[in-house]
Design a protein around this motif. Structure first.
Motif, PDB file in Angstrom:
ATOM      1  N   VAL B  80       0.834  -1.199   0.000  1.00 38.59           N
ATOM      2  CA  VAL B  80       0.000   0.000   0.000  1.00 38.59           C
ATOM      3  C   VAL B  80       0.869   1.249   0.000  1.00 38.59           C
ATOM      4  O   VAL B  80       0.627   2.191  -0.744  1.00 38.59           O
ATOM      5  CB  VAL B  80      -0.945   0.010   1.223  1.00 38.59           C
ATOM      6  N   VAL B  81       1.919   1.222   0.820  1.00 41.92           N
ATOM      7  CA  VAL B  81       2.818   2.366   0.887  1.00 41.92           C
ATOM      8  C   VAL B  81       3.389   2.646  -0.509  1.00 41.92           C
ATOM      9  O   VAL B  81       3.394   3.780  -0.991  1.00 41.92           O
ATOM     10  CB  VAL B  81       3.963   2.103   1.886  1.00 41.92           C
ATOM     11  N   PHE B  82       3.829   1.583  -1.192  1.00 48.87           N
ATOM     12  CA  PHE B  82       4.439   1.777  -2.490  1.00 48.87           C
ATOM     13  C   PHE B  82       3.450   2.194  -3.564  1.00 48.87           C
ATOM     14  O   PHE B  82       3.751   3.035  -4.406  1.00 48.87           O
ATOM     15  CB  PHE B  82       5.215   0.521  -2.903  1.00 48.87           C
ATOM     16  N   VAL B  83       2.269   1.606  -3.529  1.00 53.13           N
ATOM     17  CA  VAL B  83       1.273   1.977  -4.542  1.00 53.13           C
ATOM     18  C   VAL B  83       0.857   3.438  -4.341  1.00 53.13           C
ATOM     19  O   VAL B  83       0.711   4.198  -5.305  1.00 53.13           O
ATOM     20  CB  VAL B  83       0.061   1.023  -4.491  1.00 53.13           C
ATOM     21  N   THR B  84       0.705   3.839  -3.087  1.00 56.42           N
ATOM     22  CA  THR B  84       0.352   5.231  -2.821  1.00 56.42           C
ATOM     23  C   THR B  84       1.444   6.164  -3.325  1.00 56.42           C
ATOM     24  O   THR B  84       1.179   7.170  -3.985  1.00 56.42           O
ATOM     25  CB  THR B  84       0.167   5.462  -1.304  1.00 56.42           C
ATOM     26  N   TRP B  85       2.692   5.789  -3.043  1.00 54.09           N
ATOM     27  CA  TRP B  85       3.825   6.577  -3.533  1.00 54.09           C
ATOM     28  C   TRP B  85       3.773   6.673  -5.057  1.00 54.09           C
ATOM     29  O   TRP B  85       3.945   7.738  -5.639  1.00 54.09           O
ATOM     30  CB  TRP B  85       5.133   5.907  -3.079  1.00 54.09           C
ATOM     31  N   MET B  86       3.461   5.533  -5.686  1.00 50.77           N
ATOM     32  CA  MET B  86       3.425   5.476  -7.138  1.00 50.77           C
ATOM     33  C   MET B  86       2.334   6.386  -7.710  1.00 50.77           C
ATOM     34  O   MET B  86       2.556   7.091  -8.699  1.00 50.77           O
ATOM     35  CB  MET B  86       3.168   4.023  -7.525  1.00 50.77           C
ATOM     36  N   ILE B  87       1.160   6.381  -7.066  1.00 48.73           N
ATOM     37  CA  ILE B  87       0.055   7.197  -7.556  1.00 48.73           C
ATOM     38  C   ILE B  87       0.460   8.669  -7.586  1.00 48.73           C
ATOM     39  O   ILE B  87       0.261   9.382  -8.572  1.00 48.73           O
ATOM     40  CB  ILE B  87      -1.188   7.017  -6.661  1.00 48.73           C
ATOM     41  N   PHE B  88       1.088   9.105  -6.512  1.00 47.59           N
ATOM     42  CA  PHE B  88       1.451  10.518  -6.448  1.00 47.59           C
ATOM     43  C   PHE B  88       2.691  10.817  -7.283  1.00 47.59           C
ATOM     44  O   PHE B  88       2.838  11.909  -7.822  1.00 47.59           O
ATOM     45  CB  PHE B  88       1.612  10.957  -4.986  1.00 47.59           C
ATOM     46  N   TRP B  89       3.542   9.818  -7.430  1.00 54.05           N
ATOM     47  CA  TRP B  89       4.703   9.982  -8.306  1.00 54.05           C
ATOM     48  C   TRP B  89       4.241  10.169  -9.749  1.00 54.05           C
ATOM     49  O   TRP B  89       4.703  11.047 -10.466  1.00 54.05           O
ATOM     50  CB  TRP B  89       5.603   8.743  -8.175  1.00 54.05           C
ATOM     51  N   MET B  90       3.253   9.352 -10.149  1.00 51.87           N
ATOM     52  CA  MET B  90       2.706   9.483 -11.486  1.00 51.87           C
ATOM     53  C   MET B  90       2.066  10.858 -11.674  1.00 51.87           C
ATOM     54  O   MET B  90       2.239  11.523 -12.705  1.00 51.87           O
ATOM     55  CB  MET B  90       1.654   8.392 -11.744  1.00 51.87           C
TER      56      MET B  90
END
Lengths: 388, 282
Positions: B80-90
């Motif tokens: 979850v931490v990584f997917v959240t990071w990814m969403i905002f990174w995108m």
């Protein structure tokens, strides 16, 4: 942005690898001889090859011969706590479940179709030399803790009998003011050992059921029935009990308390039962006392609150020498959190007992709830700490 | 066969969804050069899972229940931490991608190279161990009795293939929409997926006894939504929806989805709204 990400990655990956090494150590290469159980789950049956194994590392070989996906559970003696489970066993497949099971009574359950309570059966783990409990060095600490706890429960039970006797006498005689004063005091002894008292599934509903929790058609007896009769102010169109009815309820309560006392004398405990009991008492506080649901008519919830906390603390303090060896940080946290909670309770003490629940401000209730939660979390680690 | 197929489908979807969106994103933003990192992460996760599964299933030692649940639960929360990071990174990258800058982004500015590898590892590895154990036990069933028990392995494999096909279709669909629509929809979708993963992780930890409240259910609709049906499988595979959800799971889901969705939608509005007029001195 590189640095925070790096830190985050390290933070989140470390526990993962920690979990791995821990496990490898756990298994310790113990052989599963004599502790191998085969389970065959079909759509409407759950065949377990043996209902009794010696304590140690138990291996369940679960085979699904049904047409639906199944799950297999090993449940604690309350039928609720999941000791171990294996999910996603597809048709025609076998899966293995490895459990470090201490002696005690359990339930096995297959859950074809993954819903409902499952097909259950009793399962017993008997004492053996391979108990995953404590090393020989700690045995003396354990023996002391067990003996002390047993003595504490018996003592509370004796006082419960004495106080209840006095209480029912006053109540039957119609001396309501005195009965009202004694009510929360007598219940204190019940609440201190509530998790033990509740373990007798036949006695608990007769003694401690609340009106709101009754099943349709169930007869309401016990402490709270009398409580309503003594504090009828909140009840709508309430008809007071006749002296004859009073005697019936009072005698019934006394009879059940006496039965409880007899049964408690013969009880033996294990360290994990004490630890789980301690946690259970705190859960009682969180679910009933801090919400003011338990003593709906009398508002004497804080008496019960204090008593539950007393019981939980006695359980913990008995185990403290063991915890101090296995997890000193946890022992310290628990000591502090118990003290913090007690400080809040002390603030509500009055000459005759405690503030009534309905006189507490929402902020005070919130503070108490926060302190209970702060204690619950580390307390839930107690069992693991005494078994490690 | 059908039951095993559904298991494969569910586990496959859980693993493939995030990866397909990540791939679609890189392709859309013309950074195919970064794709090997994703496949590298996926390969690591698959190999590690299969290797672990093999060792645990055939090796002399198994994994205790507690360890399995703790690993699963922890990995879910990490994912979850990584997917959240990814969403905002995108989303952040999208801002700088507006107009002519598109396609000229320096790879080095995209964060450390292993960021994408890790996202892929966690997205796939989260359910990997469980799936690998399942596949090995299916393999054993096949070799144990060769006359009729080939179905479990084939069923599970077909399920995984279906999941990959669904993920590919999602990828095709995502490829054909314009970039800002892509961010809004896939981002919002991923937040729901991540919310599901989080509450699933919480449930694992509740089962392991690390967190309390396993029996305080917020709702139980398992009589209406039978967990063995295909639609329950899809709901579980995509959003990790459980017919019997505990209060803690539901609470954690709301506490995650609401603020993250708020921040995300606010960011998306800013991206799509026309530039604000210059402030006027009063």
């Amino acid at each position: 942005m590189r640095k925070p990400l790096l830190v985050a990655a390290l933070l989140v990956t470390t526990p993962f690898f920690a979990a791995c090494t821990e496990n490898a150590k756990d298994d310790g290469g113990k052989s599963a001889d004599g502790r191998s159980v085969s389970v065959t789950s079909t759509d409407d049956e759950c065949k377990v090859s043996t209902a009794k194994v010696p304590a140690g590392t138990v291996t369940f070989n679960v085979t699904n011969d049904g047409s639906q996906v199944t799950e297999f559970y090993l449940l604690g003696d309350d039928g609720l706590r999941i000791v171990a489970e294996v999910e996603n066993v597809g048709p025609q497949l076998s899966r293995q479940l490895v459990v470090n099971a201490p002696a005690g009574t359990y339930f096995t359950a297959c859950k074809p179709g993954m819903k409902g309570d499952g097909i259950r059966a009793d399962f017993t783990v008997t004492k053996s030399g391979d108990e995953p409990t404590v090393s020989a060095d700690d045995q003396q600490l354990v023996d002391t803790a067990l003996a002390n706890y047993s003595a504490y429960v018996q003592d509370q039970s004796d006082q419960l009998v004495a106080k209840t006797q006095e209480f029912v006498k006053l109540y039957k005689a119609g001396d309501d003011d005195a009965a009202r004063t004694l009510y929360p005091e007598a219940r204190t002894h019940w609440e201190r050992i509530e998790t033990v008292a509740e373990s007798f599934g036949d006695l608990d509903p007769k003694t401690d059921a609340r009106e709101a929790d009754l099943e349709p058609g169930e007869k309401w007896t016990g402490w709270h029935r009398i409580e309503k009769d003594l504090w009828p102010e909140l009840a709508k169109n309430y008809t007071p009990l006749t002296p004859q009815q009073r005697a019936t309820y009072a005698d019934d309560l006394m009879k059940n308390i006496t039965t409880l006392d007899t049964r408690v004398q013969g009880l033996d405990y294990t360290v994990d039962q004490i630890a789980n009991g301690s946690r259970g008492l705190l859960e009682e506080v969180a679910s009933g006392k801090v919400t003011g649901e338990e003593e709906y008519w009398s508002h004497t919830d804080l008496w019960d609150f204090q008593a539950n906390v007393d019981g939980a603390r006695v359980g913990f303090e008995g185990l403290k020498p063991i915890v101090e060896q296995t997890n000193p940080a946890l022992a310290k946290t628990l000591t502090t959190r118990f003290a913090d909670l007690q400080k809040l309770l002390d603030a509500q003490k009055t000459a005759t007992g405690f503030t009534f629940y309905d006189d507490l401000t929402p902020d005070e209730v919130q503070d108490l709830a926060n302190a209970v939660n702060a204690l619950s979390e580390p307390l839930s680690q107690l069992t693991a700490a005494v078994l490690s | 066969m059908l039951a095993n197929y559904l298991i494969g489908l569910r586990e496959g979807l859980e693993a493939a969804l995030v990866v397909s969106i990540l791939v679609a994103y890189l392709v859309k933003t013309k950074r195919r050069g970064l794709l090997p990192r994703i496949w590298f992460g996926v390969a690591i996760a698959v190999l590690v899972s299969l290797g672990f599964g093999f060792a645990l299933f055939y090796g002399p030692r198994g994994l205790t229940f507690e360890a399995q649940e703790t690993i699963g639960g922890t990995l879910s929360i990490v994912a979850v931490v990584f997917v959240t990071w990814m969403i905002f990174w995108m989303a952040r990258a999208a801002r700088s991608l507006s107009g002519e800058l598109r396609g000229q982004i320096d790879d080095a500015a995209e964060g450390p190279w292993w960021g994408l590898v890790l996202v892929a590892i966690f997205a796939v590895g989260r359910e990997g161990l469980e799936t690998a154990l399942f596949l090995w036990s299916a393999t054993e069933a096949v070799s144990r009795d060769t006359d009729s028990t080939w179905q479990p392995l084939v069923g599970a494999a077909l399920g995984i293939v279906t999941a990959v096909v669904l993920a590919y279709l999602l990828y095709r669909g995502a490829i054909s929409i314009n970039l800002s629509t892509f961010f809004t929809w896939t981002g919002g979708f991923l937040i729901l997926v991540a919310g599901g993963v989080l509450s699933y992780g919480v449930h694992d930890l509740q089962e392991a006894g690390v967190l309390p409240g396993l029996h305080r259910l917020a709702w139980d609709v398992s009589d209406t939504i039978d967990p063995t049906t295909w639609y329950a499988t899809l709901l579980k595979g995509i959003f990790n929806f459980s017919p019997a959800t505990t209060v803690l799971e539901a609470t954690v889901w709301v506490l995650y989805v609401v603020p993250v969705m708020f921040l995300f939608v606010r960011g998306a509005r800013r991206r799509t709204s026309p530039p604000a007029p210059a402030p006027v001195h009063s």
